[in-house]
Motif scaffolding. Structure first.
Motif, PDB file in Angstrom:
ATOM      1  N   ALA A 152       0.761  -1.160  -0.099  1.00  0.00           N
ATOM      2  CA  ALA A 152      -0.078   0.107   0.038  1.00  0.00           C
ATOM      3  C   ALA A 152       0.840   1.239  -0.139  1.00  0.00           C
ATOM      4  O   ALA A 152       0.531   1.985  -0.678  1.00  0.00           O
ATOM      5  N   ARG A 153       2.029   1.335   1.037  1.00  0.00           N
ATOM      6  CA  ARG A 153       2.977   2.446   1.016  1.00  0.00           C
ATOM      7  C   ARG A 153       3.552   2.610  -0.518  1.00  0.00           C
ATOM      8  O   ARG A 153       3.713   3.895  -0.869  1.00  0.00           O
ATOM      9  N   ARG A 154       4.002   1.441  -1.052  1.00  0.00           N
ATOM     10  CA  ARG A 154       4.644   1.637  -2.251  1.00  0.00           C
ATOM     11  C   ARG A 154       3.917   2.145  -3.421  1.00  0.00           C
ATOM     12  O   ARG A 154       4.177   2.922  -4.358  1.00  0.00           O
ATOM     13  N   PHE A 155       2.616   1.566  -3.424  1.00  0.00           N
ATOM     14  CA  PHE A 155       1.903   1.715  -4.691  1.00  0.00           C
ATOM     15  C   PHE A 155       0.641   2.111  -4.710  1.00  0.00           C
ATOM     16  O   PHE A 155      -0.044   2.099  -5.747  1.00  0.00           O
ATOM     17  N   ARG A 400     -14.576  -0.929  -8.073  1.00  0.00           N
ATOM     18  CA  ARG A 400     -13.320  -0.013  -7.787  1.00  0.00           C
ATOM     19  C   ARG A 400     -12.301  -1.064  -7.029  1.00  0.00           C
ATOM     20  O   ARG A 400     -11.119  -1.207  -7.277  1.00  0.00           O
ATOM     21  N   GLN A 401     -12.790  -1.914  -5.980  1.00  0.00           N
ATOM     22  CA  GLN A 401     -11.983  -2.703  -5.107  1.00  0.00           C
ATOM     23  C   GLN A 401     -11.324  -3.826  -5.955  1.00  0.00           C
ATOM     24  O   GLN A 401      -9.965  -3.956  -5.735  1.00  0.00           O
ATOM     25  N   ARG A 402     -12.298  -4.539  -6.818  1.00  0.00           N
ATOM     26  CA  ARG A 402     -11.515  -5.295  -7.682  1.00  0.00           C
ATOM     27  C   ARG A 402     -10.212  -4.993  -8.572  1.00  0.00           C
ATOM     28  O   ARG A 402      -9.200  -5.424  -8.838  1.00  0.00           O
ATOM     29  N   ASN A 405      -7.295  -4.049  -6.450  1.00  0.00           N
ATOM     30  CA  ASN A 405      -6.652  -5.298  -6.155  1.00  0.00           C
ATOM     31  C   ASN A 405      -5.846  -5.926  -7.303  1.00  0.00           C
ATOM     32  O   ASN A 405      -4.739  -6.387  -7.258  1.00  0.00           O
ATOM     33  N   GLU A 406      -6.512  -5.898  -8.467  1.00  0.00           N
ATOM     34  CA  GLU A 406      -5.670  -6.371  -9.847  1.00  0.00           C
ATOM     35  C   GLU A 406      -4.521  -5.539 -10.054  1.00  0.00           C
ATOM     36  O   GLU A 406      -3.411  -6.096 -10.159  1.00  0.00           O
ATOM     37  N   LYS A 407      -4.511  -4.337  -9.932  1.00  0.00           N
ATOM     38  CA  LYS A 407      -3.346  -3.374 -10.006  1.00  0.00           C
ATOM     39  C   LYS A 407      -2.312  -3.714  -8.919  1.00  0.00           C
ATOM     40  O   LYS A 407      -1.131  -3.791  -9.396  1.00  0.00           O
ATOM     41  N   ARG A 413       3.880  -8.342  -7.367  1.00  0.00           N
ATOM     42  CA  ARG A 413       4.540  -9.416  -7.829  1.00  0.00           C
ATOM     43  C   ARG A 413       6.017  -8.796  -8.570  1.00  0.00           C
ATOM     44  O   ARG A 413       6.884  -9.468  -8.387  1.00  0.00           O
ATOM     45  N   ARG A 414       5.838  -7.568  -8.907  1.00  0.00           N
ATOM     46  CA  ARG A 414       7.078  -7.027  -9.610  1.00  0.00           C
ATOM     47  C   ARG A 414       7.890  -6.574  -8.381  1.00  0.00           C
ATOM     48  O   ARG A 414       9.352  -6.946  -8.453  1.00  0.00           O
TER      49      ARG A 414
END
Length: 429
Positions: A152-155, A400-402, A405-407, A413-414
């Motif tokens: 969350a902090r990073r992205f 919005r939540q989905r 989450n996908e992003k 993962r990166r």
């Protein structure tokens, strides 16, 4: 272990997956000198063979797989890599100063108890009955919560979803109305490096075999899938064929409900898909909506000229423009020298006369319709309540939540890939 305990533990596993990882060790075997050997070194931290053994026990439990020597050997590599990932995640959290308090851990444990309908302290008793130290669960929850905060902090700014993206998703879903859809579950096993291609493929094939031998797909997904859907047993919901990449869409095109695919190689890794059901998306007609109406009527002689009807309609239009819901209607009627409002009750929209049905079809709750000429006068209808037709469209917050989450899943993962590349990892078994 009885069936009730197994279901509770399975539920706990699912809840821990919802914050990013599996629950801690279960039924630890007595520590022996061999089990204290090092299984892996992750930078300056170690994972002992004993750590791996107890995690294997829990993984097999959560996936409802027999705890046999053969299964332990087959899963050891994948489970060890998951433990290595957790070490890297906790190290990154420590590096950027993210901590999780004891109070937050206590609250997380209480939520697990509540969601499993357990009394306060029930989780401790269950863990004690399975010889699982509470500290093991606390450490696992702490790592899960910390990693979620790292991501969350990073992205968080990079995962913001615009209204346009939500509108586009809704439009795509609506466009599939009348088209076939498939209810799909997934398992994703990423391939981090070309050297792991054969290993991951082999593991994916073993999961397919385990499912066909009776293991539940949901348990396998919760334990092994690296997709965000793992927390809900791999469920990605109802989708159209065009929502999947071509190789995935082809794999399930003719797959019967209840069957799974062979492992499918994509740019991310290997997917295993399960078809749960098929349908044609439809929706009940708007005429099935229920509305609560009140009517204000002004009498006009049947032989009145059209100009008289227009005059009355104009007066009513001005008066109802000030309407602030059904509570103010008596005052509106009084200002028009009209009879008291008539409560028409709760009616099915399709049962109204065509003129009234058309007038109220798009009226918001608390608002009045345009004046409607009827035999003997002119009326306006105020919608006091509307019970819309049940829609299978997801809500905007859900979409919005989905999408967020996908992003976040892609970005997380990166980050894990980068952490692995920069880390010293020495696997010794």
């Amino acid at each position: 272990m009885n069936a009730l305990t197994r279901r509770l533990v399975g539920g706990l596993l699912c809840l821990c997956m919802a914050v990013g990882l599996t629950l801690g060790s279960a039924q630890p075997a007595p520590a022996q000198s061999g089990s204290l050997r090092i299984a892996a070194v992750v930078n300056d931290e170690i994972i002992s063979l004993f750590d791996l053994e107890v995690r294997l026990s829990l993984t097999l439990l959560g996936a409802s797989l027999p705890n046999t020597r053969e299964n332990r050997q087959r899963l050891a590599g994948q489970v060890l890599r998951a433990m290595i990932d957790e070490k890297l995640q906790m190290q990154e959290a420590k590096r950027i100063g993210i901590t999780v308090s004891d109070q937050e851990i206590a609250e997380a444990i209480r939520r697990i108890e509540m969601q499993n309908q357990m009394p306060q302290g029930g989780l401790d008793r269950m863990l004690a009955g399975q010889n699982i130290p509470r500290q093991t669960l606390e450490e696992q929850l702490r790592a899960a919560l910390a990693w979620r905060r790292v991501v969350a902090r990073r992205f968080s700014s990079g995962a913001e979803i615009s209204d346009e993206e939500i509108n586009e998703q809704l439009a795509q879903i609506e466009a599939r109305r009348g088209q076939p859809e498939v209810l799909v579950k997934e398992i994703l096993l990423p391939v981090d490096t070309p050297e792991r291609e054969a290993e991951v493929r082999s593991f994916a094939e073993r999961l397919v075999s385990q499912y066909r031998e009776g293991a539940p797909f949901e348990g396998l997904a919760q334990q092994f899938s690296q997709s965000a859907s793992a927390r809900v047993g791999g469920d990605i919901g109802w989708i159209g064929a065009d929502a999947l990449d071509e190789p995935l869409a082809q794999a399930i095109a003719d797959l019967p409900a209840g069957q799974i695919t062979e492992p499918i190689r994509t740019v991310l890794g290997f997917y295993i898909l399960k078809v749960e059901d098929r349908r044609i998306r439809e929706q009940a007609p708007p005429s099935d909506a229920m509305v609560s109406l009140r009517q204000i009527a002004l009498p006009v002689p049947l032989d009145a000229p059209p100009e008289r009807l227009q005059e009355v309609a104009g007066r009513m239009r001005e008066a109802v423009a000030q309407t602030a819901g059904c509570e103010t209607l008596p005052d509106v009627a009084k200002s028009l020298d009209a009879p008291a409002p008539i409560d028409l009750g709760r009616v099915r929209q399709g049962d109204l006369s065509p003129a009234i049905r058309d007038a109220v079809a798009t009226v918001e709750v608390g608002k009045a319709s345009a004046p409607v000429p009827l035999p003997g006068g002119v009326s306006v209808f105020v919608v006091c309540d509307r019970e819309s037709v049940m829609s299978d469209l997801p809500s905007r917050p859900e979409i919005r939540q989905r999408l967020e989450n996908e992003k976040l899943e892609v970005l997380a993962r990166r980050l894990m890939r980068d952490l692995k590349r920069a880390a010293f990892i020495d696997i010794r078994i």
